[in-house]
Scaffold this active site. Structure first.
Site, mmCIF file in Angstrom:
data_model
loop_
_atom_site.group_PDB
_atom_site.id
_atom_site.type_symbol
_atom_site.label_atom_id
_atom_site.label_comp_id
_atom_site.label_asym_id
_atom_site.label_seq_id
_atom_site.Cartn_x
_atom_site.Cartn_y
_atom_site.Cartn_z
ATOM 1 N N CYS A 7 5.024 -7.517 7.933
ATOM 2 C CA CYS A 7 5.966 -7.032 8.941
ATOM 3 C C CYS A 7 6.156 -8.108 10.009
ATOM 4 O O CYS A 7 5.234 -8.852 10.312
ATOM 5 C CB CYS A 7 5.416 -5.754 9.571
ATOM 6 S SG CYS A 7 6.546 -4.943 10.709
ATOM 7 N N GLU A 41 0.826 -1.206 0.000
ATOM 8 C CA GLU A 41 0.000 0.000 0.000
ATOM 9 C C GLU A 41 0.863 1.260 0.000
ATOM 10 O O GLU A 41 1.934 1.272 0.585
ATOM 11 C CB GLU A 41 -0.868 0.016 1.270
ATOM 12 C CG GLU A 41 -1.946 -1.014 1.230
ATOM 13 C CD GLU A 41 -2.672 -1.151 2.559
ATOM 14 O OE1 GLU A 41 -2.744 -0.170 3.325
ATOM 15 O OE2 GLU A 41 -3.160 -2.263 2.826
ATOM 16 N N CYS A 93 3.609 -5.438 16.442
ATOM 17 C CA CYS A 93 2.940 -4.422 17.275
ATOM 18 C C CYS A 93 1.443 -4.745 17.310
ATOM 19 O O CYS A 93 0.826 -4.954 16.268
ATOM 20 C CB CYS A 93 3.164 -3.013 16.714
ATOM 21 S SG CYS A 93 4.900 -2.551 16.619
ATOM 22 N N CYS A 141 3.384 8.285 1.465
ATOM 23 C CA CYS A 141 3.743 7.312 2.492
ATOM 24 C C CYS A 141 3.989 5.974 1.801
ATOM 25 O O CYS A 141 3.078 5.408 1.199
ATOM 26 C CB CYS A 141 2.585 7.229 3.488
ATOM 27 S SG CYS A 141 2.811 5.980 4.738
ATOM 28 N N CYS A 185 -1.285 -2.805 15.173
ATOM 29 C CA CYS A 185 -0.971 -2.513 13.773
ATOM 30 C C CYS A 185 -1.452 -3.614 12.826
ATOM 31 O O CYS A 185 -1.113 -4.786 13.002
ATOM 32 C CB CYS A 185 0.529 -2.305 13.633
ATOM 33 S SG CYS A 185 1.019 -1.944 11.949
ATOM 34 N N CYS A 194 -3.553 1.094 7.852
ATOM 35 C CA CYS A 194 -2.471 0.612 6.994
ATOM 36 C C CYS A 194 -2.306 -0.914 7.077
ATOM 37 O O CYS A 194 -2.185 -1.474 8.149
ATOM 38 C CB CYS A 194 -1.184 1.304 7.406
ATOM 39 S SG CYS A 194 0.038 1.171 6.156
HETATM 40 N N1 SAH Z 1 7.453 0.062 11.253
HETATM 41 C C1 SAH Z 1 7.553 1.481 11.327
HETATM 42 C C2 SAH Z 1 6.767 2.228 10.278
HETATM 43 C C3 SAH Z 1 5.411 1.753 9.904
HETATM 44 S S1 SAH Z 1 4.015 2.162 10.872
HETATM 45 C C4 SAH Z 1 7.220 1.954 12.717
HETATM 46 O O1 SAH Z 1 6.845 1.140 13.538
HETATM 47 O O2 SAH Z 1 7.392 3.126 12.991
HETATM 48 C C5 SAH Z 1 3.844 3.906 10.872
HETATM 49 C C6 SAH Z 1 3.304 4.449 12.193
HETATM 50 O O3 SAH Z 1 1.917 4.107 12.351
HETATM 51 C C7 SAH Z 1 4.020 3.906 13.409
HETATM 52 O O4 SAH Z 1 4.215 4.928 14.344
HETATM 53 C C8 SAH Z 1 3.029 2.878 13.927
HETATM 54 O O5 SAH Z 1 3.267 2.550 15.257
HETATM 55 C C9 SAH Z 1 1.735 3.588 13.668
HETATM 56 N N2 SAH Z 1 0.555 2.726 13.675
HETATM 57 C C10 SAH Z 1 0.413 1.453 13.276
HETATM 58 N N3 SAH Z 1 -0.836 1.006 13.457
HETATM 59 C C11 SAH Z 1 -1.530 2.032 13.967
HETATM 60 C C12 SAH Z 1 -2.889 2.194 14.384
HETATM 61 N N4 SAH Z 1 -3.773 1.193 14.306
HETATM 62 N N5 SAH Z 1 -3.252 3.395 14.858
HETATM 63 C C13 SAH Z 1 -2.354 4.409 14.948
HETATM 64 N N6 SAH Z 1 -1.081 4.318 14.589
HETATM 65 C C14 SAH Z 1 -0.657 3.143 14.109
#
Ligand code: SAH
Length: 351
Positions: free
Chosen positions: A113, A93, A117, A106, A120, A333
Site C-alpha cells: 500500500c 492475505e 498510515c 476480507c 498499519c 493485516c
Molecule cells: N486502505 C483501506 C482498507 C484497508 S485497512 C482503508 O484504509 O480503509 C482496513 C481497516 O483496518 C482500516 O480502517 C485501517 O485503518 C484499519 N487498520 C489498519 N491497521 C490497523 C491496526 N494496526 N489496528 C487497527 N486497525 C487497523
C-alpha cells in the site's frame, strides 16, 4: 502474444473474444459460468466444452490462479487467514470470518500500500502493484473451493487501498455481482477507504448500493495528518463532505472506522470532537482497539475502546466495538505477507 486474463473479462467482452476466435456466442456464457459459478481452475474441467475448443481457449486465454502458501486457523472462533501466492510469486492475505449471519471474506486489493498510515502493517514494506480484477475474485473462489462453504459477504479491507486501484476494483464489483456469474448483491459488499475524496465522489455517482466504510481514526486535522498522510491531501472537512454526498446520492448509511490508540485519540475530548464532527450524519462508528504492529509502539485495549464507545453513546452517537476475531492467529493485516516476502528474498527464490 500475451494470453488474455479471462477471469477479468465481463460477459459481453468474453462473447466478443469468443466470436473473434470463430466460435458461437453462447459458448461464452458456458465458459463464464464454469469460471464464476463453478470456479473451474483449468479449461480441462469444462466438460461441456469440446476438447478442440478447450485447446483453443488455452492458446488465447489464461486463468490467473492463486495458490495457498500458508493457512492459519483459529481454534477460538473458526477464523481462517490465508496467505495466497500470486502467479508472479507475490503474496496477499485473505481472511475468512464467521458471523451469526454467515461467512464474510476480507480481501486484499493491492500488493502492499502507498498510503503510509502509521499504525498499519500493510504499508510498512511499501507498495508493489495493483491486483487485477481476477486476483481479487480468485481470493473468493479459491477460499470457497478450499472450505467447501459459500461466502455471504465481502469486505474490501485487506491489504491495499481499494480506491487507489479504482479501475480494477470497479471491474471486480461488476464481475462479482454479475447475475450470470457469482451473482453477489453489492448490498453484501463493504468498501473501506482511507479517504481519497475525488474517488469517493466518483463512487457515489455510480450508486452501487455497497456500504462505504471510511477510516477516520482521528477527529482533528493535525492529529489525523500525523497518523494518516492522506489527510494532508484531503482534509477532514472535505472527507466528511464527501461522505455526506455519498449518503445523499446512494441513500446508504456510512460507517466510520476508528482505531482507538491509547494516548493518541482515546480520550473524552477526542470523542467530543468526533461527535461534533459527525452529529446528524446517517452513520455508524466502528471502534477497533488498535492492533499492535511490531515496528510501532501504538497500544490499546478492549477496555479503552469500550470506554470510548461510552463517551460517544452519551453524546447520542451510534457506535460499537468491533468483535475481535482470530486473536490466536493475529498477525495484523499485512504481516504474513511481509514475512513470506522476506523468506523468499533470503532463499533467493525467483518465480
Ligand atoms: N486502505 C483501506 C482498507 C484497508 S485497512 C482503508 O484504509 O480503509 C482496513 C481497516 O483496518 C482500516 O480502517 C485501517 O485503518 C484499519 N487498520 C489498519 N491497521 C490497523 C491496526 N494496526 N489496528 C487497527 N486497525 C487497523
Amino acid at each position: 502474444m500475451e494470453k488474455i486474463d479471462i477471469l477479468s473479462l465481463t460477459l459481453p467482452e468474453l462473447e466478443m473474444h469468443i466470436q473473434e476466435i470463430g466460435e458461437k456466442k453462447f459458448r461464452a456464457k458456458q465458459i463464464f459460468q464454469w469460471l464464476h459459478v463453478k470456479h473451474a481452475d483449468s479449461f480441462d474441467k469444462m466438460s461441456n466444452i469440446s476438447l478442440s475448443l478447450r485447446t483453443k481457449l488455452d492458446e488465447y486465454f489464461c486463468i490467473k490462479l492463486l495458490n495457498i502458501e500458508r493457512k492459519l486457523e483459529s481454534s477460538i472462533d473458526n477464523t481462517v487467514k490465508y496467505l495466497y501466492r500470486l502467479s508472479d510469486g507475490m503474496f496477499v492475505e485473505t481472511v475468512l470470518m464467521e458471523y451469526n449471519h454467515g461467512l464474510s471474506l476480507c480481501v486484499s486489493t493491492q500488493v502492499g500500500c502507498k498510503m503510509g498510515c502509521k499504525f498499519c502493517a500493510s504499508t510498512i514494506a511499501g507498495f508493489e502493484r495493483n491486483l487485477l480484477p481476477s486476483e481479487i475474485l480468485q481470493q473468493i473462489y479459491r477460499t470457497e473451493n478450499d472450505t467447501g462453504k459459500k461466502i455471504s459477504g465481502i469486505v474490501l479491507m485487506g491489504i491495499g487501498e481499494p480506491l487507489d486501484n479504482y479501475k480494477n476494483v470497479m471491474r471486480f464489483l461488476e464481475l462479482v455481482s454479475c447475475p450470470d456469474g457469482y451473482g453477489l448483491s453489492l448490498r453484501h459488499v463493504t468498501l473501506s477507504t482511507c479517504g481519497i475524496v475525488p474517488k469517493i465522489k466518483q463512487l457515489a455517482e455510480k450508486k452501487l448500493g455497497l456500504t462505504l466504510s471510511v477510516s477516520l481514526h482521528c477527529p482533528d486535522d493535525n492529529g489525523r495528518s500525523e497518523i494518516m498522510p492522506i489527510n494532508r491531501t484531503y482534509n477532514i472537512k472535505e472527507l466528511i463532505e464527501s461522505t455526506k454526498d455519498y449518503i445523499e446520492k446512494t441513500g446508504r448509511r456510512v460507517t466510520y472506522e476508528y482505531a482507538v490508540i491509547d494516548g493518541v485519540n482515546s480520550d473524552r475530548k477526542s470523542a467530543e470532537s468526533l461527535a461534533h464532527l459527525i452529529k446528524g450524519i446517517n452513520c455508524h462508528v466502528n471502534l477497533i482497539p488498535v492492533n499492535a504492529v511490531k515496528e510501532r509502539e501504538y497500544k490499546s485495549s478492549r477496555e479503552s475502546a469500550v470506554r470510548f464507545m461510552g463517551y460517544l453513546t452519551d453524546m447520542g452517537i451510534n457506535a460499537t466495538v468491533r468483535r475481535t476475531l482470530g486473536s490466536d492467529i493475529e498477525a495484523a493485516c499485512g504481516q504474513l505477507r511481509r514475512e513470506a516476502a522476506k523468506q523468499t528474498e533470503k532463499s533467493g527464490e525467483v518465480n
